[in-house]
Write a protein that holds these residues in place. Sequence first.
Motif, PDB file in Angstrom:
ATOM      1  N   THR A  11       1.995   6.770  -6.916  1.00 42.21           N
ATOM      2  CA  THR A  11       0.942   7.683  -7.396  1.00 42.21           C
ATOM      3  C   THR A  11       1.198   9.130  -7.011  1.00 42.21           C
ATOM      4  OG1 THR A  11      -0.428   7.233  -5.450  1.00 42.21           O
ATOM      5  CG2 THR A  11      -0.829   5.899  -7.409  1.00 42.21           C
ATOM      6  N   THR A  12       1.952   9.384  -5.942  1.00 42.23           N
ATOM      7  CA  THR A  12       2.163  10.764  -5.518  1.00 42.23           C
ATOM      8  C   THR A  12       3.533  11.316  -5.876  1.00 42.23           C
ATOM      9  OG1 THR A  12       2.943  10.100  -3.320  1.00 42.23           O
ATOM     10  CG2 THR A  12       0.584  10.528  -3.571  1.00 42.23           C
ATOM     11  N   VAL A  13       4.528  10.488  -5.981  1.00 43.81           N
ATOM     12  CA  VAL A  13       5.926  10.855  -6.253  1.00 43.81           C
ATOM     13  C   VAL A  13       6.409  12.043  -5.415  1.00 43.81           C
ATOM     14  CG1 VAL A  13       6.076   9.845  -8.535  1.00 43.81           C
ATOM     15  CG2 VAL A  13       5.352  12.216  -8.331  1.00 43.81           C
ATOM     16  N   ASN A  14       5.993  12.106  -4.155  1.00 39.27           N
ATOM     17  CA  ASN A  14       6.444  13.172  -3.256  1.00 39.27           C
ATOM     18  C   ASN A  14       7.621  12.752  -2.387  1.00 39.27           C
ATOM     19  OD1 ASN A  14       4.611  15.094  -4.037  1.00 39.27           O
ATOM     20  ND2 ASN A  14       3.060  14.407  -2.579  1.00 39.27           N
ATOM     21  N   LEU A  15       8.099  11.547  -2.567  1.00 38.45           N
ATOM     22  CA  LEU A  15       9.194  11.006  -1.762  1.00 38.45           C
ATOM     23  C   LEU A  15       8.884  11.106  -0.269  1.00 38.45           C
ATOM     24  CD1 LEU A  15      12.308  12.328  -3.684  1.00 38.45           C
ATOM     25  CD2 LEU A  15      11.367  10.032  -3.719  1.00 38.45           C
ATOM     26  N   THR A  52      17.464  11.559   5.200  1.00 39.60           N
ATOM     27  CA  THR A  52      17.832  11.368   3.798  1.00 39.60           C
ATOM     28  C   THR A  52      16.930  12.051   2.777  1.00 39.60           C
ATOM     29  OG1 THR A  52      16.599   9.289   3.717  1.00 39.60           O
ATOM     30  CG2 THR A  52      18.932   9.148   4.275  1.00 39.60           C
ATOM     31  N   LYS A  53      15.799  12.598   3.172  1.00 38.59           N
ATOM     32  CA  LYS A  53      14.870  13.168   2.190  1.00 38.59           C
ATOM     33  C   LYS A  53      15.485  14.326   1.419  1.00 38.59           C
ATOM     34  CE  LYS A  53      10.319  14.946   1.331  1.00 38.59           C
ATOM     35  NZ  LYS A  53       9.020  15.299   1.834  1.00 38.59           N
ATOM     36  N   SER A  54      16.128  15.262   2.114  1.00 39.21           N
ATOM     37  CA  SER A  54      16.684  16.434   1.422  1.00 39.21           C
ATOM     38  C   SER A  54      17.785  16.038   0.441  1.00 39.21           C
ATOM     39  CB  SER A  54      17.210  17.455   2.434  1.00 39.21           C
ATOM     40  OG  SER A  54      18.238  16.883   3.210  1.00 39.21           O
ATOM     41  N   LYS A  55      18.586  15.061   0.806  1.00 41.15           N
ATOM     42  CA  LYS A  55      19.660  14.614  -0.087  1.00 41.15           C
ATOM     43  C   LYS A  55      19.095  13.969  -1.353  1.00 41.15           C
ATOM     44  CE  LYS A  55      22.756  13.924   3.775  1.00 41.15           C
ATOM     45  NZ  LYS A  55      23.267  12.967   4.725  1.00 41.15           N
ATOM     46  N   LEU A  56      18.078  13.132  -1.179  1.00 43.89           N
ATOM     47  CA  LEU A  56      17.493  12.462  -2.332  1.00 43.89           C
ATOM     48  C   LEU A  56      16.735  13.448  -3.219  1.00 43.89           C
ATOM     49  CD1 LEU A  56      17.153   9.778  -3.770  1.00 43.89           C
ATOM     50  CD2 LEU A  56      15.058   9.439  -2.490  1.00 43.89           C
ATOM     51  N   GLN A  57      16.028  14.408  -2.604  1.00 41.08           N
ATOM     52  CA  GLN A  57      15.321  15.400  -3.410  1.00 41.08           C
ATOM     53  C   GLN A  57      16.290  16.275  -4.192  1.00 41.08           C
ATOM     54  OE1 GLN A  57      12.414  17.319  -0.815  1.00 41.08           O
ATOM     55  NE2 GLN A  57      10.845  16.657  -2.242  1.00 41.08           N
ATOM     56  N   ALA A  58      17.419  16.618  -3.610  1.00 44.94           N
ATOM     57  CA  ALA A  58      18.425  17.401  -4.328  1.00 44.94           C
ATOM     58  C   ALA A  58      18.949  16.612  -5.521  1.00 44.94           C
ATOM     59  CB  ALA A  58      19.573  17.767  -3.389  1.00 44.94           C
ATOM     60  N   LEU A  71       0.819  -1.219   0.000  1.00 45.29           N
ATOM     61  CA  LEU A  71       0.000   0.000   0.000  1.00 45.29           C
ATOM     62  C   LEU A  71       0.854   1.270   0.000  1.00 45.29           C
ATOM     63  CD1 LEU A  71      -2.889  -1.030   2.433  1.00 45.29           C
ATOM     64  CD2 LEU A  71      -2.987  -0.787  -0.062  1.00 45.29           C
ATOM     65  N   LEU A  72       1.909   1.271   0.798  1.00 45.47           N
ATOM     66  CA  LEU A  72       2.789   2.441   0.834  1.00 45.47           C
ATOM     67  C   LEU A  72       3.546   2.614  -0.485  1.00 45.47           C
ATOM     68  CD1 LEU A  72       4.177   2.204   4.473  1.00 45.47           C
ATOM     69  CD2 LEU A  72       2.615   3.933   3.555  1.00 45.47           C
ATOM     70  N   ALA A  73       3.955   1.516  -1.092  1.00 47.45           N
ATOM     71  CA  ALA A  73       4.635   1.600  -2.387  1.00 47.45           C
ATOM     72  C   ALA A  73       3.697   2.148  -3.454  1.00 47.45           C
ATOM     73  CB  ALA A  73       5.172   0.231  -2.790  1.00 47.45           C
ATOM     74  N   LEU A  74       2.455   1.696  -3.440  1.00 49.72           N
ATOM     75  CA  LEU A  74       1.467   2.240  -4.386  1.00 49.72           C
ATOM     76  C   LEU A  74       1.224   3.723  -4.145  1.00 49.72           C
ATOM     77  CD1 LEU A  74      -1.133  -0.679  -4.559  1.00 49.72           C
ATOM     78  CD2 LEU A  74       0.403   0.096  -6.370  1.00 49.72           C
TER      79      LEU A  74
END
Length: 139
Positions: free
Chosen positions: A18-22, A62-68, A11-14
């Motif tokens: 669908t949102t691609v907001n990381l 890790t979110k900021s690093k991956l978004q960059a 469910l979380l992967a789906l």
Amino acid sequence: MSYLWVLIIILLALAEVTTVNLTTIWFVASGLVSLILSFFIDNFLIQLGVFVILGIILLITTKSKLQALVNERREKTNLDRIVGMQGYVVEKITKRKNGAVKVDGKVWTAFADQTIPKDSDVEILAIEGVKVKVKKVGK
């Protein structure tokens, strides 16, 4: 209990796809850890605690690093590309009257905070609507 973790992971992967907001991807990873943990520890509260705490830690660290990294790969559009480029004035620009500049082979309506005579070199500072803001470069 492992079936519940597989369902949560799916469910979380789906939701992530669908949102691609990381956002939920971190909880997919912590769900995998909780799934593995469910084979060794039968206490659901411990599994849930690991899921939540690890998900939050992964999100924060890790979110900021991956978004960059994701944003770095984004290609500039034609409009974005000309900001910072140099062109030249093909129609005089004054504070009160728009002129025209040619940059990257295209003519743009331009405005500036100063009067810039025809044939002067300019730098594109920004795009505002269908007009470019320029400043004179050189002499």
